[in-house]
Write a protein that holds these residues in place. Structure first.
Motif, PDB file in Angstrom:
ATOM      1  N   SER A   1      23.755 -31.055 -11.583  1.00 27.35           N
ATOM      2  CA  SER A   1      23.861 -30.393 -10.384  1.00 27.35           C
ATOM      3  C   SER A   1      23.882 -28.502 -11.329  1.00 27.35           C
TER       4      SER A   1
ATOM      5  N   LYS B   1      22.132 -22.127  -1.009  1.00 27.00           N
ATOM      6  CA  LYS B   1      22.415 -23.840  -2.260  1.00 27.00           C
ATOM      7  C   LYS B   1      20.733 -24.002  -2.535  1.00 27.00           C
ATOM      8  N   TRP B   2      20.764 -24.422  -3.766  1.00 26.11           N
ATOM      9  CA  TRP B   2      19.857 -24.556  -4.558  1.00 26.11           C
ATOM     10  C   TRP B   2      18.978 -25.961  -4.614  1.00 26.11           C
ATOM     11  N   LYS B   3      17.829 -26.277  -4.647  1.00 28.90           N
ATOM     12  CA  LYS B   3      17.411 -27.250  -5.043  1.00 28.90           C
ATOM     13  C   LYS B   3      16.984 -28.049  -6.593  1.00 28.90           C
TER      14      LYS B   3
ATOM     15  N   ARG C   1      17.164 -23.993  -1.279  1.00 28.42           N
ATOM     16  CA  ARG C   1      16.834 -25.135  -0.710  1.00 28.42           C
ATOM     17  C   ARG C   1      16.328 -25.408   0.263  1.00 28.42           C
ATOM     18  N   ASP C   2      16.070 -24.118   0.919  1.00 25.16           N
ATOM     19  CA  ASP C   2      15.136 -23.923   2.333  1.00 25.16           C
ATOM     20  C   ASP C   2      13.934 -23.292   2.052  1.00 25.16           C
TER      21      ASP C   2
END
Length: 591
Positions: free
Chosen positions: A137, A573-575, A583-584
């Motif tokens: 993560s 938020k990260w992917k 993330r988006d």
């Protein structure tokens, strides 16, 4: 003499004759007075207790040497034989776990006894038999923070003088003790030992988790899987590389410009665009048209190809799928297996066509007809197939993710976008609309800076790893045989003396994004900038990937007047993936 309570309890339980058991303290059977008995008298009829409680053990006098255990026993309740055995087992396990903690829970972590050098600084810990889960993560952030923490605790860097950041340290990941290496000098030392048989050798990791799944997903005949024969590896490298020369890439720039213009048109045709999706389509279109040279007909065939590649990419990012012991019969039913089979078939058909009709200028055509200068060597059919997948991964997935991050950073820094637009306006006035590789490389310094700065801040996640085949000694420490050596571009970038700031702001996407640093020799990173790796396995497709990304950004800056970044960057938020992205997918509205 001090005796641990657990040991005292065990000795207390075992000191009775024959190791007899003890009943818990309770009134003796004759302790209840009988009616009419004289004071202090005892009943002749004992009260009935359960059989387990009737027998009271009275031990003989103990020697003085047992005084300490008995003292400890007086503080503890007597034990049954069952509880004594459990206590004994617990003590043994506790003793072993304390003394052999790393050997039991983190196997292979011991130093090589034949070497006098110590292990690197750091701690071996995390989830037993697995290791540090934080790596999965925010991999790059985890490595940067862990290195800073170890350096702060040790009070000195690995070079012994405390000067400069820590460049080699240890941890436990994926069930394997690992030395993390940063800095171009150290990384080159590690990677330069590949194919060496003596004096400390390393090799590409090809067996991890489910080896059958790894072979299915990656293939066994690509450059990545040649680990033992340096002559064969360099032969493959030269033959595949004939399709990636600067001259070959330059010939494909007009096609890249056409694909870029189509993608930008789609972007402007929509009210909003998710850039990760748009770039994925763009790079896959380049892949099937230019790299493979497929003749896909209609939206249905194009969509099927895109879906298959995307399913394959997702499988490569799925750690559970790679590590899980999935049997072959079940593996064949997985979507990833079916997607790979579909792509294998299409690539095979393309090879048949090239062999029948002759070369046509595509990347795959160059591989099919590549010939060794000295010995006339040719790639086998399977080598062409497996290396095509390697190019798909290197030339499509990494490029689309990097471009997604470029859009994020340009949206966060509108002044940078404005400079990019102005540079392209001047470019068109000087050279016209047509783009060439020479012009991109020589007359677009700000564009080059934007791309490089993005890859400096957000490089490939974690980095690359090698298996240590023979203990490596470097920089005063040892990396034992059987360990992994993980090299980290992100940590190397974070420690670069040309850019480093004490507060870490040089790696912050808001405060640290400075494309201008690449336009001045005094601030331009040099040896410590390594987004494409190093050593024998330096990214073979970096020329194509760079040209692809630069061409798109040049077209974008010409066709789009401005755009609004709709992605919320506060607490973003990260992917996770090959390269982390929001993330988006980075949502924009282009004008």
């Amino acid at each position: 003499m001090k005796v641990p309570l657990a040991l005292a309890a065990i000795l207390s339980a075992l000191d009775a004759p024959g190791g007899a058991s003890f009943a818990p303290p309770r009134p003796a059977a004759a302790s209840i007075p009988r009616a009419g008995a004289p004071p202090g008298g005892q009943s002749s009829t004992p009260v009935a207790f359960p059989p387990s409680a009737r027998r009271i053990i009275r031990s003989p006098p103990r020697p003085a040497t047992l005084a300490a255990p008995l003292a400890a026993r007086s503080l503890l309740p007597p034990l049954t034989s069952s509880s004594a055995l459990k206590a004994l087992i617990a003590f043994v396990v506790l003793a072993l776990a304390t003394k052999f903690r790393e050997r039991i829970f983190y196997p292979g972590s011991s130093p090589d006894p034949s070497k006098s050098e110590p292990l690197p600084p750091g701690t071996i810990g995390g989830c037993p038999w697995i290791g540090s889960l934080g790596l999965f993560s925010g991999m790059n952030e985890f490595l940067i923070n862990r290195a800073a923490s170890i350096e702060a605790k040790s009070g000195a860097a690995s070079d012994g003088g405390g000067a400069g950041p820590l460049k080699i340290w240890k941890m436990f990941i994926l069930g394997t003790p690992t030395a993390v290496v940063s800095g171009s000098a150290g990384i080159k030392k590690v990677l330069g030992r590949e194919f060496k048989k003596e004096g400390g050798g390393v090799s590409q990791i090809t067996e991890l988790g489910n080896s059958d799944m790894v072979k299915v997903l990656f293939g066994e005949e690509s450059l990545s899987f040649e680990t033992s024969n340096p002559q064969k590896y360099h032969m493959l490298q030269k033959l595949v590389g004939q399709a990636m020369t600067p001259e070959a890439v330059a010939r494909g720039i007009p096609f890249l410009q056409k694909c870029s213009e189509e993608a930008v048109y789609d972007m402007l045709s929509s009210e909003t665009a998710v850039m990760a999706d748009l770039f994925r389509k763009f790079t896959l279109d380049v892949a099937w048209r230019q790299i493979i040279g497929l003749k896909l007909k209609g939206d249905e065939e194009i969509s099927a190809f895109r879906a298959a590649v995307r399913t394959w990419f997702k499988a490569l990012e799925n750690y559970f799928l790679i590590m899980a012991p999935i049997p072959r019969w079940l593996m064949r039913r997985l979507p990833a297996f079916k997607a790979k089979a579909y792509l294998n078939e299409r690539i095979g058909e393309r090879i048949d066509q090239l062999q029948r009709d002759g070369p046509d200028g595509t990347t795959m055509s160059a591989m099919v007809y590549a010939t060794g200068e000295d010995d006339g060597a040719r790639l086998t059919r399977q080598q062409v197939v497996d290396n095509t997948f390697l190019l798909l991964l290197a030339g499509s997935e990494t490029s689309s993710l990097t471009l997604t991050n470029v859009m994020l950073l340009l949206g966060m820094h509108p002044e940078a976008w404005e400079k990019l637009v102005n540079e392209q306006r001047d470019f068109v006035e000087k050279h016209g609309e047509a783009i060439t590789k020479d012009d991109l490389d020589n007359d677009c310094p700000y564009l080059d800076g934007v791309l490089r700065e993005t890859m400096r801040l957000l490089p490939i996640s974690a980095g690359g790893a090698r298996k240590v085949d023979d203990t490596v000694v470097m920089d005063g420490v040892q990396i034992p045989k059987g360990w992994f050596a993980l090299y980290s571009p992100a940590l190397t970038h974070a420690q670069d003396p040309k850019t480093i700031r004490e507060d870490g702001s040089h790696m912050d996407i808001e405060a640290g994004f400075q494309p201008e640093r690449w336009m001045d020799a005094a601030t331009r990173p040099t040896t410590e900038y390594m987004p494409f790796g190093a050593g024998h396995r330096f990214c073979l497709g970096h020329t194509l990937a760079t040209a692809e990304m630069k061409t798109f950004l040049a077209v974008l800056a010409r066709k789009v007047k401005d755009f609004d970044l709709l992605t919320k960057t506060k607490n973003m938020k990260w992917k996770e993936g090959v390269i982390i992205t929001p993330r988006d997918g980075v949502v924009v509205a282009a004008h």
